[in-house]
Design an enzyme around this catalytic site. Structure first.
Site, mmCIF file in Angstrom:
data_model
loop_
_atom_site.group_PDB
_atom_site.id
_atom_site.type_symbol
_atom_site.label_atom_id
_atom_site.label_comp_id
_atom_site.label_asym_id
_atom_site.label_seq_id
_atom_site.Cartn_x
_atom_site.Cartn_y
_atom_site.Cartn_z
ATOM 1 N N THR A 15 0.857 -1.176 0.000
ATOM 2 C CA THR A 15 0.000 0.000 0.000
ATOM 3 C C THR A 15 0.897 1.229 0.000
ATOM 4 O OG1 THR A 15 -1.731 -1.172 1.223
ATOM 5 C CG2 THR A 15 -1.834 1.235 1.217
ATOM 6 N N LYS A 65 -7.247 1.244 -2.864
ATOM 7 C CA LYS A 65 -6.812 0.739 -1.560
ATOM 8 C C LYS A 65 -6.765 1.857 -0.524
ATOM 9 C CE LYS A 65 -5.288 -1.953 1.628
ATOM 10 N NZ LYS A 65 -3.914 -2.437 1.711
ATOM 11 N N LYS A 122 0.499 5.364 8.473
ATOM 12 C CA LYS A 122 1.105 5.736 7.189
ATOM 13 C C LYS A 122 0.060 5.800 6.088
ATOM 14 C CE LYS A 122 2.519 2.502 4.725
ATOM 15 N NZ LYS A 122 1.945 1.642 3.642
#
Length: 291
Positions: free
Chosen positions: A95, A171, A239
């Protein structure tokens, strides 16, 4: 088909073990000896570098943590792009920012590698079972050619768009919502405890009522049991929220709840729980905020 996996943490190792169990020829590379030993015991080959791995396989899968790490293993001095990619494929499962995916795909193309953007979701147990969700961005013909391998890795699989970066965008939308839901669940269950309620009973109510969410149903039971062993580190979702908010700012989309969730996760990490499971947001919500 010979498959190489770079980055065998919680997800990558589970993917490697799943493929080995299905008889796939797997080569792995990680910076840690422990996961490499586990993979070798399962019959995988261990490569000394990303370049060595790339030279030995037909498909390279990257499952490292950040965009910078992805660039390094793919484009660095000893990276995948140093090997001739004619007829071969890189699948980016990390990701990371869509711009990082696009940049890596462009550089890899110069070395004749094709790139499939394929971020994954569902946690290590689903990765081990080959049932994690996959969001695919890439050439439809490439996706079709990889169908047997993708079927072993994940179900359901969603074709988001024809370009690398499309999967990454989807995502980050998913992870933004997951983070908001988990931060809200942490706050709600901390309130239930402060009100003197039995949190496990409240969880039963929520899971059968309008407050239910998948991530709360997955994370909160183990948080209430005091189990914060990392399936997905708190720093990782922290993150991901930042990446999603960067995307939102880039297109002028307000993300008020995302900003609030980011603050909850940042506080979780600041309190010392960055390396614990992201369910540790419940611990953060239990603490008085003195700021």
């Amino acid at each position: 088909m010979r498959v190489g996996i770079i980055g065998i943490g919680n997800m990558g190792l589970a993917m490697a073990l799943n493929l080995r169990e299905r008889g796939v020829d797997v080569t792995v590379r990680d910076l840690r000896d422990g996961p490499e030993r586990i993979a070798r015991t399962a019959g995988a080959t261990v490569a000394a570098s990303p370049a060595e791995l790339a030279a030995a396989v037909d498909v390279v899968i990257t499952v490292v943590g950040t965009g910078a790490e992805t660039r390094e293993v793919l484009l660095g001095a000893d990276g995948v792009a140093t090997a001739d990619g004619a007829g071969r494929v890189v699948i980016i499962c990390s990701t990371i920012a869509p711009d990082d995916v696009i940049a890596c795909a462009g550089h890899l193309a110069r070395a004749s590698w094709q790139t499939l953007d394929a971020p994954i979701s569902g946690g290590p147990a689903r990765a081990r079972a080959g049932s994690m969700s996959m969001m695919l961005g890439g050439d439809p013909a490439l996706i079709a050619s990889l169908a047997p391998l993708l079927a072993m890795l994940g179900e359901p699989r969603f074709v988001i768009g024809p370009h690398p970066g499309d999967g990454a965008k989807a995502k980050l939308v998913n992870n933004l919502l997951a983070a908001v839901n988990l931060a809200a669940a942490g706050e709600a269950f901390a309130l239930a405890e402060r009100l003197g309620l039995d949190a496990k009973t409240v969880l039963d109510v929520v899971c059968a009522s309008s407050g239910q969410s998948w991530i709360a149903a997955d994370r909160i039971p183990r948080a209430l049991a005091g189990d914060f062993a990392p399936r997905a580190h708190a720093r990782i979702l922290t993150k991901d929220i930042g990446l999603a908010l960067d995307c939102a700012r880039g297109v002028g989309q307000p993300a008020t709840l995302g900003v609030a969730a980011q603050a909850v996760f940042a506080r979780t990490c600041a309190l010392g729980w960055a390396e614990e499971d992201d369910a540790a947001v419940l611990k953060a919500c239990r603490q008085p905020d003195t700021t």
